[in-house]
Design a protein around this motif. Structure first.
Motif, PDB file in Angstrom:
ATOM      1  N   SER A  70      -0.060   4.931 -15.051  1.00 25.37           N
ATOM      2  CA  SER A  70      -0.686   5.637 -16.682  1.00 25.37           C
ATOM      3  C   SER A  70      -0.991   7.169 -15.944  1.00 25.37           C
ATOM      4  N   ARG A  71      -1.600   6.953 -14.816  1.00 26.54           N
ATOM      5  CA  ARG A  71      -2.005   7.896 -14.345  1.00 26.54           C
ATOM      6  C   ARG A  71      -0.562   9.758 -14.555  1.00 26.54           C
ATOM      7  N   GLY A  72       0.989   9.122 -14.953  1.00 24.42           N
ATOM      8  CA  GLY A  72       2.406   9.351 -14.760  1.00 24.42           C
ATOM      9  C   GLY A  72       2.743   9.449 -13.013  1.00 24.42           C
ATOM     10  N   VAL A  73       2.521   8.867 -12.288  1.00 23.17           N
ATOM     11  CA  VAL A  73       3.123   8.408 -11.182  1.00 23.17           C
ATOM     12  C   VAL A  73       4.578   7.506 -11.411  1.00 23.17           C
ATOM     13  N   VAL A  74       5.608   7.443 -11.425  1.00 21.38           N
ATOM     14  CA  VAL A  74       6.247   6.192 -11.477  1.00 21.38           C
ATOM     15  C   VAL A  74       6.798   5.646  -9.856  1.00 21.38           C
ATOM     16  N   ARG A  75       6.203   6.100  -9.219  1.00 18.25           N
ATOM     17  CA  ARG A  75       6.638   4.470  -7.547  1.00 18.25           C
ATOM     18  C   ARG A  75       5.442   4.815  -7.150  1.00 18.25           C
ATOM     19  N   VAL A  76       4.742   3.342  -7.495  1.00 15.24           N
ATOM     20  CA  VAL A  76       4.064   3.402  -6.509  1.00 15.24           C
ATOM     21  C   VAL A  76       3.863   2.300  -5.409  1.00 15.24           C
ATOM     22  N   GLN A  77       3.857   2.883  -3.992  1.00 18.23           N
ATOM     23  CA  GLN A  77       4.296   1.539  -2.690  1.00 18.23           C
ATOM     24  C   GLN A  77       2.984   1.135  -2.172  1.00 18.23           C
ATOM     25  N   SER A  78       2.853  -0.718  -2.085  1.00 14.24           N
ATOM     26  CA  SER A  78       1.974  -0.775  -1.215  1.00 14.24           C
ATOM     27  C   SER A  78       1.469  -1.637  -0.285  1.00 14.24           C
ATOM     28  N   ASP A  79       0.812  -1.391   0.894  1.00 16.21           N
ATOM     29  CA  ASP A  79       0.680  -2.046   1.804  1.00 16.21           C
ATOM     30  C   ASP A  79      -0.405  -3.307   2.538  1.00 16.21           C
ATOM     31  N   ILE A  80       0.319  -3.977   1.764  1.00 21.52           N
ATOM     32  CA  ILE A  80      -0.990  -5.037   1.496  1.00 21.52           C
ATOM     33  C   ILE A  80      -0.737  -6.790   2.707  1.00 21.52           C
ATOM     34  N   ARG A  81      -2.305  -6.393   3.333  1.00 15.99           N
ATOM     35  CA  ARG A  81      -2.945  -7.558   4.397  1.00 15.99           C
ATOM     36  C   ARG A  81      -3.605  -8.110   3.907  1.00 15.99           C
ATOM     37  N   VAL A  82      -3.295  -9.855   3.912  1.00 18.94           N
ATOM     38  CA  VAL A  82      -4.314 -10.285   3.331  1.00 18.94           C
ATOM     39  C   VAL A  82      -4.494 -11.682   4.465  1.00 18.94           C
ATOM     40  N   GLY A  83      -5.901 -11.824   4.504  1.00 18.22           N
ATOM     41  CA  GLY A  83      -6.226 -12.790   5.433  1.00 18.22           C
ATOM     42  C   GLY A  83      -7.181 -14.243   4.769  1.00 18.22           C
ATOM     43  N   THR A  84      -7.245 -15.124   5.068  1.00 20.85           N
ATOM     44  CA  THR A  84      -7.782 -16.442   4.313  1.00 20.85           C
ATOM     45  C   THR A  84      -8.397 -17.216   5.506  1.00 20.85           C
ATOM     46  N   ARG A  85      -9.429 -18.245   5.294  1.00 23.84           N
ATOM     47  CA  ARG A  85      -9.804 -18.831   5.937  1.00 23.84           C
ATOM     48  C   ARG A  85     -10.647 -19.909   5.090  1.00 23.84           C
ATOM     49  N   THR A  86     -10.224 -21.208   5.998  1.00 24.59           N
ATOM     50  CA  THR A  86     -10.674 -22.485   5.415  1.00 24.59           C
ATOM     51  C   THR A  86     -12.540 -22.658   5.502  1.00 24.59           C
ATOM     52  N   ASP A  87     -12.364 -22.602   7.350  1.00 26.16           N
ATOM     53  CA  ASP A  87     -13.860 -22.770   7.562  1.00 26.16           C
ATOM     54  C   ASP A  87     -14.781 -21.887   7.195  1.00 26.16           C
ATOM     55  N   LYS A  88     -15.303 -21.117   6.472  1.00 31.04           N
ATOM     56  CA  LYS A  88     -16.539 -20.636   6.825  1.00 31.04           C
ATOM     57  C   LYS A  88     -15.994 -19.171   5.679  1.00 31.04           C
TER      58      LYS A  88
END
Length: 108
Positions: A70-88
């Motif tokens: 919306s700020r006028g940038v035509v292309r956006v690349q994301s680097d995303i690293r996601v971690g999950t835990r079920t023990d705590k």
């Protein structure tokens, strides 16, 4: 299917084609958006860590993309690293504290 698992996501949005090497205006805008959310967010030198329910975290990342576009940038690349835990439940500060304590005990 709804995913309601807690996650920690490290995200770096990269605006492409801004006409300048600096992206601090875009970083400031998405940081303001992140901080206005109900999620736990931590800005660092190469991105933002977001903690919360999976669907809310991913929704916020999508909102970040929309905002930068919306700020006028035509292309956006994301680097995303996601971690999950079920023990705590673990917040970003918890992970840092554990490592700092281990480093401190080795100096003694």
């Amino acid at each position: 299917m709804t995913i309601d698992i807690h996650c920690l996501a490290d995200v770096c949005l990269i605006p492409i084609g801004t006409g300048t090497a600096s992206v601090s205006d875009e970083v400031a805008a998405i940081t303001e958006l992140a901080r206005s959310s109900s999620l736990d967010t931590t800005l660092h030198s190469a991105g933002t860590t977001i903690a919360g329910p999976w669907t809310e975290v991913m929704d916020l990342i999508g909102q970040m993309h929309v905002l930068v576009h919306s700020r006028g940038v035509v292309r956006v690349q994301s680097d995303i690293r996601v971690g999950t835990r079920t023990d705590k439940h673990q917040a970003p500060a918890d992970k840092i504290r554990v490592v700092e304590e281990k480093l401190s005990s080795k100096r003694e």
